[in-house]
Scaffold this active site. Structure first.
Site, short mmCIF file in Angstrom:
data_model
loop_
_atom_site.label_atom_id
_atom_site.label_comp_id
_atom_site.label_asym_id
_atom_site.label_seq_id
_atom_site.Cartn_x
_atom_site.Cartn_y
_atom_site.Cartn_z
N GLY A 149 0.82 -1.19 0.00
CA GLY A 149 0.00 0.00 0.00
C GLY A 149 0.86 1.25 0.00
N CYS A 150 0.24 2.38 -0.33
CA CYS A 150 1.00 3.64 -0.42
C CYS A 150 1.49 4.10 0.95
CB CYS A 150 0.16 4.71 -1.10
SG CYS A 150 -1.49 4.94 -0.40
#
Length: 346
Positions: A149-150
């Site tokens: 994920g970011c």
């Protein structure tokens, strides 16, 4: 040439993959897939792609996809890859999943945090977590990559050197993260409405963001000590970028020079992590449009805490760029192939 297919080509991560892969010297974008726009030309949705020769959008057929592509990127919402990835891998394909379906090793944790049906334990065991700087060897041999994920990308790159060193209390991490609106995706919602976001800063999913267990899982895995974090994300009125400010309580006296040496040593030879001079203040503009993560450390002698600042472009290093970096390694290419982009400034 590596034949590439992209599922979810009409979303932000999908179109960012196209931007990066269209300039990649070893890639041919063979197929684009969409569940909602079959038969359409992508340039009709994104006119800025007009000059790029792209195939029309087509329907999803796992058997055909595995035969027509050397690798398939899944830029899809959570819940889709759980069904599609196992079929592609079983048919002989390679997959990089940009959703969260295979990031968590525990099916129970996934169901708790994502509120969706998880993949089976057997399928989860096949996935390799794609934080490139910390898992390169496993990525090299993988057939299914769970792209991080970011928020976890920015957070883990910033914290893992200290977590592994044992210099910080593993339950003391407080993570304050701020993201641009593109992280919410292209779908329309009140929370990303211009009038709601402009001239406004807001926290959201306080204490219950789905990236929390992902961060804890990887900090625990690399440190060997169970780690619990306090993670609070914020939405800020800009399009791209993530700034993570993390605070950890030191377990022993440490000099600023030792902190700096630790980070420079860990990330020596890692081309996409730029350790800034001690006491620097990285900005999201410093990495805008690039695959870089800029990190700086600060020591607060008064409180005995270390402060780590980490910035990425959430659409590149936090999504499509890291996916291409992983693809390069899976196919024996230099990890930098097609990704040496100078950040856009101002």
């Amino acid at each position: 040439m590596i034949r590439v297919g992209i599922v979810g080509a009409t979303g932000y991560s999908g179109v960012e993959l196209i931007r990066l892969l269209a300039r990649h010297p070893k890639v041919e974008i063979t197929r684009l897939y969409s569940s909602s726009a079959e038969g359409a030309e992508l340039a009709a949705v994104f006119p800025h792609l007009e000059q790029i020769a792209l195939p029309p959008l087509q329907a999803i057929d796992p058997q055909a996809m595995a035969q027509e592509n050397d690798i398939v990127f899944l830029a899809t919402p959570a819940g889709v890859s759980r069904e599609l990835s196992p079929q592609l891998v079983a048919a002989g394909g390679k997959v990089i999943d940009l959703s969260g379906d295979f990031r968590l090793a525990s099916a129970e944790l996934y169901q708790t945090w994502y509120k969706k049906q998880p993949a089976s334990d057997e399928q989860l065991a096949q996935a390799v977590y794609g934080l490139h700087e910390w898992n390169e060897e496993k990525i090299r041999a993988a057939r299914l990559i769970a792209n991080p994920g970011c928020y976890p990308t920015a957070t883990l790159l910033g914290l893992l050197p200290l977590a592994k060193s044992g210099w910080v209390e593993p339950r003391s991490w407080i993570i304050d993260a701020k993201s641009g609106v593109s992280g919410a995706g292209r779908g329309v919602s009140l929370s990303s409405h211009f009038s709601e976001v402009n001239e406004n800063v807001s926290a959201y999913k306080v204490g219950k963001h789905q990236h929390t267990p992902e961060i804890e899982q990887e900090l625990t895995r690399h440190s060997g000590v169970e780690t619990i974090v306090q993670f609070t994300p914020h939405l800020i009125p800009m399009t791209r970028g993530i700034l993570v400010t993390a605070y950890g309580q030191l377990t022993k006296p440490v000099r600023a020079e030792e902190l700096q040496d630790l980070y420079e040593s860990v990330y020596s030879g890692k081309p996409f992590v730029r350790v800034r001079p001690y006491g620097s203040h990285p900005r999201t503009k410093d990495v805008y449009g690039s695959n870089y993560c800029d990190i700086a450390v600060h020591l607060d002698q008064r409180t005995g805490r270390v402060i780590v600042l980490s910035v990425i472009d959430n659409m590149v290093k936090g999504a499509a760029g890291q996916a291409v970096q992983n693809m390069n390694t899976m196919f024996g290419l230099a990890q930098t192939e097609g990704l040496l982009l100078t950040p856009v400034f101002p």
